[in-house]
Design an enzyme around this catalytic site. Structure first.
Site, PDB file in Angstrom:
ATOM      1  CB  CYS A  77      -0.888  -0.024   1.244  1.00 33.45           C
ATOM      2  SG  CYS A  77      -1.849   1.478   1.544  1.00 33.45           S
ATOM      3  CG  ASN A  78       1.991   3.325  -3.628  1.00 34.53           C
ATOM      4  OD1 ASN A  78       3.103   3.639  -4.007  1.00 34.53           O
ATOM      5  ND2 ASN A  78       1.282   2.385  -4.222  1.00 34.53           N
ATOM      6  CB  THR A  79      -1.704   5.514   1.668  1.00 33.07           C
ATOM      7  OG1 THR A  79      -2.256   6.056   0.463  1.00 33.07           O
ATOM      8  CG2 THR A  79      -2.031   6.438   2.825  1.00 33.07           C
ATOM      9  CB  CYS A 192      -3.106   3.414  -5.534  1.00 32.24           C
ATOM     10  SG  CYS A 192      -4.342   2.607  -4.491  1.00 32.24           S
ATOM     11  CB  THR A 193      -1.356  -2.024  -4.418  1.00 36.59           C
ATOM     12  OG1 THR A 193      -2.068  -1.734  -3.207  1.00 36.59           O
ATOM     13  CG2 THR A 193       0.136  -1.832  -4.189  1.00 36.59           C
TER      14      THR A 193
END
Length: 273
Positions: A77-79, A192-193
């Site tokens: 998860c990028n965030t 974003c995945t």
């Protein structure tokens, strides 16, 4: 890592987007057991204040690490990665974490027009980590950050087998496409995945063809590289691969989806393993 653990890799995301990374890792790490954790009770992460979200993720990982004892944890998860991975490494020394960051470096190296867009959640767009990547690797091109409030939720809807409004998709991705002095955006980074699951819709709705960079394979390769250096017990554990949901046991649609990925649905709390 000093203790030899079973070959269990934990994949973590706010929802089901991280399945795009797990899918690639399965190919590269066939002798590993996988535990996929969807923090759907807290979805979407974009609605959280940064400090509260960082504390939430760090606290949750204390439970996950104790419960599943993974030899490797992938923050798919990028965030969560851009916000919390450094904090997780400090909080849990000795654990191995693999992060997910926007693929700005390969995009900057590959672009011919010099116009690159990064399609992400608002949380990833506003993160200083993301802007530092642009400063380091994107100075020779123009990088536009495009924060979407809705695409992650659309991907969740699509993955559950429901219809997605294609015009709504078009509105979300349209800011990615720039034209300057006869040049056009030629690369869009999927930061974003969740987004790779919608990439066919993106291609259909795009005003012209671009290269959509999906980092899932690169993250999986990084996990594979690190896994080779971790002391683990030989062989794959006998336990089933799991899909864990923090909100409770998932409904029928999600159960079918997880089973399609070879995962046995369960929940973090309760009597199930």
């Amino acid at each position: 890592m000093t203790d030899h653990r079973a070959r269990t890799a934990l994949f973590f995301d706010s929802g089901i987007g991280g399945l795009s990374v797990l899918r690639e890792a399965r190919v590269l790490m066939p002798d590993w057991r996988f535990v996929y954790v969807a923090d759907d009770a807290a979805f979407p992460y974009g609605a959280w204040e940064e400090e509260a979200l960082r504390d939430h993720i760090t606290s949750l990982f204390g439970n996950l690490l104790e419960r599943y004892r993974p030899a490797l944890s992938v923050i798919a998860c990028n965030t969560a990665s851009t916000l919390a991975i450094d904090h997780l490494r400090r909080a849990y020394p000795g654990e191995t974490f693999v992060g997910t960051v926007p693929a700005i470096k390969p995009a900057a190296e590959r672009t011919r027009s010099g116009l690159v867009s990064v399609l992400a959640t608002p949380g990833t767009v506003k993160r200083q980590y993301t802007r530092e990547l642009i400063r380091q690797y994107g100075q020779k091109c123009h990088v536009r950050l495009v924060g979407s409030d809705n695409l992650a939720a659309m991907a969740e809807t699509y993955m559950r087998g429901q219809m997605v409004d294609e015009e709504a998709v078009r509105r979300e991705i349209s800011p990615c496409f720039m034209e300057r002095d006869g040049r056009r955006t030629d690369i869009v980074v999927l930061a974003c995945t969740h987004y790779p699951f919608l990439v066919n819709r993106f291609r259909k709705m795009a005003p012209w063809p671009v290269d959509w960079i999906d980092t899932s394979e690169a993250i999986a390769r990084r996990a594979k590289t690190l896994s080779d250096g971790i002391g683990t017990l030989p062989g794959k554990p006998d336990e089933a691969d799991l899909a864990v949901f923090t909100s409770g046991f998932p409904g029928p649609e999600l159960c079918r989806l997880m089973q399609g990925f070879g995962l046995t649905p369960t929940m973090l709390q309760g009597d199930q393993p």
